[in-house]
Design a protein around this motif. Sequence first.
Motif, PDB file in Angstrom:
ATOM      1  N   ALA A  28       0.832  -1.202   0.000  1.00 15.07           N
ATOM      2  CA  ALA A  28       0.000   0.000   0.000  1.00 15.07           C
ATOM      3  C   ALA A  28       0.868   1.254   0.000  1.00 15.07           C
ATOM      4  O   ALA A  28       0.559   2.234  -0.682  1.00 15.07           O
ATOM      5  CB  ALA A  28      -0.924  -0.002   1.208  1.00 15.07           C
ATOM      6  N   ARG A  29       1.980   1.218   0.733  1.00 19.37           N
ATOM      7  CA  ARG A  29       2.891   2.361   0.743  1.00 19.37           C
ATOM      8  C   ARG A  29       3.461   2.584  -0.650  1.00 19.37           C
ATOM      9  O   ARG A  29       3.552   3.717  -1.130  1.00 19.37           O
ATOM     10  CB  ARG A  29       4.029   2.145   1.744  1.00 19.37           C
ATOM     11  N   HIS A  30       3.837   1.520  -1.314  1.00 20.28           N
ATOM     12  CA  HIS A  30       4.359   1.621  -2.673  1.00 20.28           C
ATOM     13  C   HIS A  30       3.318   2.279  -3.591  1.00 20.28           C
ATOM     14  O   HIS A  30       3.647   3.176  -4.376  1.00 20.28           O
ATOM     15  CB  HIS A  30       4.747   0.235  -3.193  1.00 20.28           C
ATOM     16  N   GLN A  31       2.071   1.858  -3.487  1.00 19.40           N
ATOM     17  CA  GLN A  31       1.005   2.445  -4.298  1.00 19.40           C
ATOM     18  C   GLN A  31       0.816   3.926  -3.973  1.00 19.40           C
ATOM     19  O   GLN A  31       0.592   4.742  -4.866  1.00 19.40           O
ATOM     20  CB  GLN A  31      -0.313   1.683  -4.081  1.00 19.40           C
ATOM     21  N   ALA A  32       0.908   4.278  -2.697  1.00 22.68           N
ATOM     22  CA  ALA A  32       0.749   5.681  -2.292  1.00 22.68           C
ATOM     23  C   ALA A  32       1.878   6.546  -2.833  1.00 22.68           C
ATOM     24  O   ALA A  32       1.648   7.668  -3.293  1.00 22.68           O
ATOM     25  CB  ALA A  32       0.683   5.780  -0.764  1.00 22.68           C
ATOM     26  N   VAL A  33       3.101   6.034  -2.810  1.00 21.69           N
ATOM     27  CA  VAL A  33       4.243   6.785  -3.344  1.00 21.69           C
ATOM     28  C   VAL A  33       4.087   6.988  -4.851  1.00 21.69           C
ATOM     29  O   VAL A  33       4.314   8.083  -5.370  1.00 21.69           O
ATOM     30  CB  VAL A  33       5.576   6.084  -2.996  1.00 21.69           C
ATOM     31  N   LEU A  34       3.689   5.941  -5.559  1.00 19.37           N
ATOM     32  CA  LEU A  34       3.443   6.082  -7.002  1.00 19.37           C
ATOM     33  C   LEU A  34       2.353   7.119  -7.270  1.00 19.37           C
ATOM     34  O   LEU A  34       2.487   7.967  -8.154  1.00 19.37           O
ATOM     35  CB  LEU A  34       3.039   4.737  -7.611  1.00 19.37           C
ATOM     36  N   ALA A  35       1.286   7.059  -6.492  1.00 22.32           N
ATOM     37  CA  ALA A  35       0.175   7.986  -6.689  1.00 22.32           C
ATOM     38  C   ALA A  35       0.572   9.428  -6.414  1.00 22.32           C
ATOM     39  O   ALA A  35       0.196  10.338  -7.164  1.00 22.32           O
ATOM     40  CB  ALA A  35      -0.999   7.581  -5.800  1.00 22.32           C
ATOM     41  N   ILE A  36       1.366   9.657  -5.364  1.00 21.54           N
ATOM     42  CA  ILE A  36       1.720  11.040  -5.036  1.00 21.54           C
ATOM     43  C   ILE A  36       2.685  11.617  -6.069  1.00 21.54           C
ATOM     44  O   ILE A  36       2.655  12.812  -6.354  1.00 21.54           O
ATOM     45  CB  ILE A  36       2.234  11.188  -3.588  1.00 21.54           C
ATOM     46  N   THR A  37       3.517  10.778  -6.684  1.00 22.52           N
ATOM     47  CA  THR A  37       4.395  11.300  -7.741  1.00 22.52           C
ATOM     48  C   THR A  37       3.580  11.662  -8.978  1.00 22.52           C
ATOM     49  O   THR A  37       3.883  12.649  -9.650  1.00 22.52           O
ATOM     50  CB  THR A  37       5.520  10.311  -8.101  1.00 22.52           C
ATOM     51  N   GLU A  38       2.537  10.900  -9.271  1.00 24.40           N
ATOM     52  CA  GLU A  38       1.647  11.247 -10.389  1.00 24.40           C
ATOM     53  C   GLU A  38       0.899  12.546 -10.094  1.00 24.40           C
ATOM     54  O   GLU A  38       0.758  13.397 -10.975  1.00 24.40           O
ATOM     55  CB  GLU A  38       0.655  10.117 -10.665  1.00 24.40           C
ATOM     56  N   LEU A  39       0.429  12.697  -8.865  1.00 22.16           N
ATOM     57  CA  LEU A  39      -0.227  13.945  -8.474  1.00 22.16           C
ATOM     58  C   LEU A  39       0.718  15.130  -8.613  1.00 22.16           C
ATOM     59  O   LEU A  39       0.319  16.202  -9.063  1.00 22.16           O
ATOM     60  CB  LEU A  39      -0.708  13.868  -7.024  1.00 22.16           C
TER      61      LEU A  39
END
Length: 86
Positions: A28-39
């Motif tokens: 989940a942390r990995h997904q959150a990091v990917l998402a915040i870089t896209e944001l």
Amino acid sequence: MRYYFDIFDGDHWARDDMGVDCANDRGARHQAVLAITELARELLPHDGPEKELAIRVRLKEEVAFSVRLVFETSSGPALTDVSVLS
């Protein structure tokens, strides 16, 4: 486990009601990091000095952790003196 990723765009929170299945907190942390870089690619200011983005990761209603990105620029000669760019 189903994780929910609430997004803070610098002004408002958007609640995630769909969620994503992840094996554990690490996934989940990995997904959150990917998402915040896209944001960040979409929302960081091109002409402003600062922006805060955050993702709050939940298991149902309980917050598991959060990921936060703070972007700041400061004045310098390159921003005020065009001769520095030459």
